[in-house]
Design an enzyme around this catalytic site. Sequence first.
Site, PDB file in Angstrom:
ATOM      1  CG  HIS A  23      -1.728  -1.215   1.401  1.00 26.05           C
ATOM      2  ND1 HIS A  23      -2.994  -1.409   0.896  1.00 26.05           N
ATOM      3  CD2 HIS A  23      -1.390  -2.377   2.024  1.00 26.05           C
ATOM      4  CE1 HIS A  23      -3.420  -2.623   1.215  1.00 26.05           C
ATOM      5  NE2 HIS A  23      -2.456  -3.237   1.889  1.00 26.05           N
ATOM      6  CB  SER A  70      13.770  21.990 -15.784  1.00 21.19           C
ATOM      7  OG  SER A  70      13.042  23.198 -15.896  1.00 21.19           O
ATOM      8  CE  LYS A 130      12.304  19.000 -11.343  1.00 20.54           C
ATOM      9  NZ  LYS A 130      11.052  19.418 -11.992  1.00 20.54           N
ATOM     10  CD  GLU A 190       8.944  11.965 -15.673  1.00 19.51           C
ATOM     11  OE1 GLU A 190       7.999  12.689 -15.334  1.00 19.51           O
ATOM     12  OE2 GLU A 190      10.057  12.420 -15.997  1.00 19.51           O
TER      13      GLU A 190
END
Length: 458
Positions: free
Chosen positions: A154, A275, A281, A288
């Site tokens: 979980h 970024s 970043k 992804e």
Amino acid sequence: MLWGGRFAKSMDEQARRFNDSIAFDRRLYAADIQGSIAYAHALLRAGLLTVEECDQIVAGLEQVRAELAAGVFVFHPEDEDIHTAVERRLTELVGQVAGKLHTGRSRNDQVSTDLRLYLLEALDALRQSLVALQEAIIGKAKACLDVIMPGYTHLRPAQPVLFSHWLMSFFWKFQRDRERLADVAQRTAVLPLGAGALAGNPFGIDRQALAAELGLAAIAENSMDAVSDRDYVVEFLSWAALLQIHLSNLAEDLILWSSREFGFVELDDAYCTGSSLMPQKKNPDTLELTRGKSGRVVGNLVGALMMCKGLPSGYNKDLQEDKEAVFDTIDTLSLELPLAAGVISTLQVHAERMAAALDEGMLATDLADYLVGKGVPFRQSHHLVGQAVKRAEELGVRLHELGLAEYQAIHPAFAEDLYAVFDYHRAVERRNVLGGTAPAAVRLQIARAKALLEEEGC
Ligand code: ARG
């Protein structure tokens, strides 16, 4: 054009473009020519071509293949599909004898033969990429055998496990994907050629010999089934969808764990981007996208199923829609698999961050097991440790800081040795069952995984 005798006028320009598949089915050219060469041999055996005619056709097809492979083949606007283009060029090269090649054949049995041959090659390449990914997993798992991390259920800390145990969990998913791949390949390696448009070949074509020449294990037993069946496409796409989900799950774990908040692993710069706005970043784009491409891969499966739904028997042009789904899925997986292997093998593992994320609460089960060792039934010991957790929370201390008197107030079976439970190494070592997370069990697991790959000659 392969047809047109019965038409009074040419096609509407938009309808023609709508109908054309050359933009994508040109990828089938090698399979198409392989199938045509085998078919020329079959016509020779059936006495429909002389040796000389067959030689001319085969030599011509080989030249067409060379032109296509070299990228010098000139497509014409009237080349509706790859079958048309190849035959048109063959006619230019060898003359009217080319017109004998299609005797008894239809594009219906031809296109499915092409797609099966193409798919079999792609499946073999994907199988190799899967093996390479499995090897990367084994390599990393072996190198990190001493690293303990929080295991989650979980997405809440559950019990300590070896990082290698987590890694190896993906080895087995990919192993099953490879087993399923072999199964898909078996049902793909079936010959439609000789089915004609739907009713079968009337010229005494030897389909067994055709299948043998094309390296296919079986022949389609029913000509109507042969030209309309796209089960193998749906099977491939559903196999791919499941593999894609496994890749997506792997990506998700690594995205999460490479975040600053977890910091369990560091992704190699080679698989990340920056970024345009925020200089600090480092984004896990490769992972992804691996996760994000689930939409198209699963979509390709659903699209193919919808394409098949409601088809009447026999070939229908709807079936032309099968190819782009197959190509797109092959392309996507062919990129993702080597990238996943690269991400795994270059992954930096921060054992200290994982250790810092462990907490004594994750040993509550071990504490319940401790009471079991003292003769308390597990159902009861589970409840008693729950009370200890509650008491620790009330007092604002951690479970291992709760005093012996407090423990003994809960149950007299608690004794001084209970504190020895609070040892993460001991917790993983205790789980020395086949398939468990104990270092010895994980070492055995890795050895079995390696042996499996070796047995298969990978
Ligand atoms: N481009 C077609 C396809 O992909 C080839 C078969 C065409 N057959 C026909 N009867 N028009 O399915």
